[in-house]
Design an enzyme around this catalytic site. Structure first.
Site, PDB file in Angstrom:
ATOM      1  N   HIS A  60       4.001  -5.322  -5.156  1.00  0.00           N
ATOM      2  CA  HIS A  60       2.770  -5.928  -4.644  1.00  0.00           C
ATOM      3  C   HIS A  60       1.765  -6.119  -5.779  1.00  0.00           C
ATOM      4  O   HIS A  60       1.007  -5.199  -6.108  1.00  0.00           O
ATOM      5  CB  HIS A  60       2.168  -5.054  -3.540  1.00  0.00           C
ATOM      6  CG  HIS A  60       2.953  -5.078  -2.275  1.00  0.00           C
ATOM      7  ND1 HIS A  60       2.773  -6.046  -1.306  1.00  0.00           N
ATOM      8  CD2 HIS A  60       3.943  -4.266  -1.819  1.00  0.00           C
ATOM      9  CE1 HIS A  60       3.607  -5.833  -0.299  1.00  0.00           C
ATOM     10  NE2 HIS A  60       4.333  -4.768  -0.594  1.00  0.00           N
ATOM     11  N   CYS A  86       7.412  -9.127  -2.186  1.00  0.00           N
ATOM     12  CA  CYS A  86       8.110  -8.106  -1.399  1.00  0.00           C
ATOM     13  C   CYS A  86       9.021  -8.755  -0.354  1.00  0.00           C
ATOM     14  O   CYS A  86      10.058  -9.296  -0.707  1.00  0.00           O
ATOM     15  CB  CYS A  86       7.102  -7.128  -0.782  1.00  0.00           C
ATOM     16  SG  CYS A  86       7.864  -5.594  -0.188  1.00  0.00           S
ATOM     17  N   GLU A 101      -0.893  -7.800  -5.648  1.00  0.00           N
ATOM     18  CA  GLU A 101      -2.246  -7.969  -5.124  1.00  0.00           C
ATOM     19  C   GLU A 101      -3.024  -6.669  -5.006  1.00  0.00           C
ATOM     20  O   GLU A 101      -4.252  -6.690  -4.802  1.00  0.00           O
ATOM     21  CB  GLU A 101      -2.203  -8.665  -3.752  1.00  0.00           C
ATOM     22  CG  GLU A 101      -1.664  -7.832  -2.605  1.00  0.00           C
ATOM     23  CD  GLU A 101      -0.157  -7.877  -2.449  1.00  0.00           C
ATOM     24  OE1 GLU A 101       0.337  -7.640  -1.333  1.00  0.00           O
ATOM     25  OE2 GLU A 101       0.547  -8.139  -3.459  1.00  0.00           O
TER      26      GLU A 101
END
Length: 248
Positions: free
Chosen positions: A170, A82, A172
């Protein structure tokens, strides 16, 4: 064999610790550093790869956090997430634009070319989790865009010769399909990490280091009863047993 470590540079994201946990779930050790950490520190710590976290700032804003430029010249693989992807775009000669439609929440991403970073098992289209307004609009030299969304035509950028990659989304978070697979692809296939780190292995390393340092001498521990001193006392006792004296 020395523990391999991935450095996570923290640009203020609420998800930085989540990134660290996801890396460790791949059985690779991770350590969080301030965003301005020097290449000398990373080399001294034996870092084998770098992840740039997201963050709440605009890379175009005066005073926004930036990494040491030497991080990109270390020859280590780098993954920007990001805000981290935007930093790669800006610092390596591309353009980060404002004024396009931002994306917040789930978005549909489509592969647009061959990719070293995207996992093979991920389909040509899958959902990713976005949270951005800025985005890379012109690629730095040597980069290609390999995936896009409706409002981020360069959702994944790659320079395979330098092993520098950026994802606008993202990986994660659990909302991103195949996000953990992408992190594993970066860690294992690109950075060459051995997936052999566990919490027990770090305890064993510390115990061995304590034994080597203390040898046949005795050690004293000032034990306050708090978590830090209690863990320290337990580790030292595991290493040297009755050679340790604790003082309360």
């Amino acid at each position: 064999m020395a523990t391999q470590s991935i450095a996570i540079l923290d640009f203020g994201s609420q998800l930085t610790k989540v990134i660290a946990r996801r890396v460790r779930e791949c059985n690779v050790h991770s350590r969080i550093y301030p965003f301005g950490v020097t290449p000398e520190t990373l080399r001294a710590d034996g870092v084998v790869g770098v992840i740039l976290s997201g963050g709440p700032d605009s890379v175009k804003a005066k005073g926004s956090p930036h990494p040491h430029p030497g991080v990109f010249e270390m020859g280590l693989p780098v993954l920007g997430i990001c805000y981290g992807a935007q930093l790669i775009g800006q610092q390596l000669g591309g353009v980060v634009g404002r004024g396009m439609q931002g994306e917040y929440g789930r978005a549909r991403m489509t592969r647009t070319g061959p990719s070293l970073l995207l996992p093979d098992e991920a389909p040509a289209e899958h959902d990713v989790w976005m949270s951005h307004f800025d985005a890379v609009t012109e690629l730095p030299a040597g980069f290609v865009a390999t995936a896009s969304t409706a409002d981020a035509p360069m959702a994944v950028i790659e320079n395979t010769s330098r092993r520098i990659f950026g994802v606008q989304y993202h990986p994660e978070v659990m909302h991103t399909d195949f996000g953990q697979d992408l992190l594993q692809r970066f860690l294992i296939d690109i950075a060459g990490c051995r997936p052999d780190w566990t919490m027990s292995s770090i305890v064993e390393e510390q115990v061995a280091a304590i034994r080597a340092q203390v040898g046949n001498e005795r050690a004293i521990c000032g034990l306050s009863g708090g978590v830090d001193s209690s863990v320290a006392a337990a580790l030292v006792h595991k290493a040297i047993g009755n050679q340790l004296t604790c003082v309360y």
